[in-house]
Design a protein around this motif. Sequence first.
Motif, PDB file in Angstrom:
ATOM      1  N   ASN A 291      14.646  14.408 -50.552  1.00  0.00           N
ATOM      2  CA  ASN A 291      15.465  13.477 -49.678  1.00  0.00           C
ATOM      3  C   ASN A 291      16.248  14.272 -48.779  1.00  0.00           C
ATOM      4  OD1 ASN A 291      17.616  14.295 -51.542  1.00  0.00           O
ATOM      5  ND2 ASN A 291      18.641  12.763 -50.434  1.00  0.00           N
TER       6      ASN A 291
ATOM      7  N   VAL B 222      13.383   4.922 -46.641  1.00  0.00           N
ATOM      8  CA  VAL B 222      14.429   5.280 -45.752  1.00  0.00           C
ATOM      9  C   VAL B 222      15.491   4.083 -45.786  1.00  0.00           C
ATOM     10  CG1 VAL B 222      13.516   4.530 -43.557  1.00  0.00           C
ATOM     11  CG2 VAL B 222      15.448   6.182 -43.671  1.00  0.00           C
TER      12      VAL B 222
ATOM     13  N   TYR C 281       8.159   7.143 -38.398  1.00  0.00           N
ATOM     14  CA  TYR C 281       8.309   8.502 -39.479  1.00  0.00           C
ATOM     15  C   TYR C 281       6.761   9.012 -39.394  1.00  0.00           C
ATOM     16  CZ  TYR C 281      12.960   8.018 -41.005  1.00  0.00           C
ATOM     17  OH  TYR C 281      14.221   7.575 -41.141  1.00  0.00           O
TER      18      TYR C 281
ATOM     19  N   THR D  19      11.142  12.271 -36.457  1.00  0.00           N
ATOM     20  CA  THR D  19      11.330  10.997 -36.619  1.00  0.00           C
ATOM     21  C   THR D  19      12.231  10.082 -35.430  1.00  0.00           C
ATOM     22  OG1 THR D  19      13.589  11.306 -37.948  1.00  0.00           O
ATOM     23  CG2 THR D  19      11.188  11.378 -39.011  1.00  0.00           C
TER      24      THR D  19
ATOM     25  N   SER E 250      16.478   9.143 -46.001  1.00  0.00           N
ATOM     26  CA  SER E 250      15.164   9.147 -46.458  1.00  0.00           C
ATOM     27  C   SER E 250      14.778  10.030 -47.466  1.00  0.00           C
ATOM     28  CB  SER E 250      14.550  10.039 -45.024  1.00  0.00           C
ATOM     29  OG  SER E 250      14.711  11.200 -44.650  1.00  0.00           O
TER      30      SER E 250
ATOM     31  N   GLN F  55       7.130   6.926 -49.052  1.00  0.00           N
ATOM     32  CA  GLN F  55       8.151   7.537 -48.010  1.00  0.00           C
ATOM     33  C   GLN F  55       8.893   6.347 -47.971  1.00  0.00           C
ATOM     34  OE1 GLN F  55       8.550   5.744 -44.627  1.00  0.00           O
ATOM     35  NE2 GLN F  55      10.260   7.448 -44.028  1.00  0.00           N
TER      36      GLN F  55
END
Length: 178
Positions: free
Chosen positions: A52, A90, A74, A169, A141, A88
């Motif tokens: 993370n 966030v 992303y 990103t 994230s 994935q």
Amino acid sequence: MTIDVVTVNGSGCKQGSAEVIVSSDNTSFWVIYSDYLAQAGKGAGATDFRKNCQLTLQINVPQGFTYGIAEATYGGYGYLKPGATGYQSVNYYFQGQSATTTWKHSFTGPFDDNWSITHKTEFSEIVWSPCGEQKNLNVNSALRVDKGSSDANTNSFMTMDYQRGEVRTLHHFSWKRC
């Protein structure tokens, strides 16, 4: 608008491995990572399955305006064996507020390709910075790999990387008057 990086913490963004760049029109910012990899299976350490990165950003905005994250893209590369899954995610929130915007996406093996995900938030659902207060924006994230039923002698991984081993990103702001 300017952005100051207050802290960078996490197993996916060790000190010095994340950079924030504001666009010239102040409508977005890039985060460039140089070391963000989650893996599971043969050769992976016990904690490698989840990485993370939490960025704490001070967004300096003009008086009388508020902002929120409306969209984020992303991207990276995934190599998932049959039976493995990659994730994935966030979330965005402001210091001291309970409201958060969270996005999640999963990838199922077999998968061996570049990936790109664009998360969009409807204007009515954007979490806004508090008007008249300086509150830090937290961007948290994560990448996670679950080896699932994949062969124990194989390795699966997810990374947010592009050419030259960098993760980029892109985050787009929405603005409104207080």
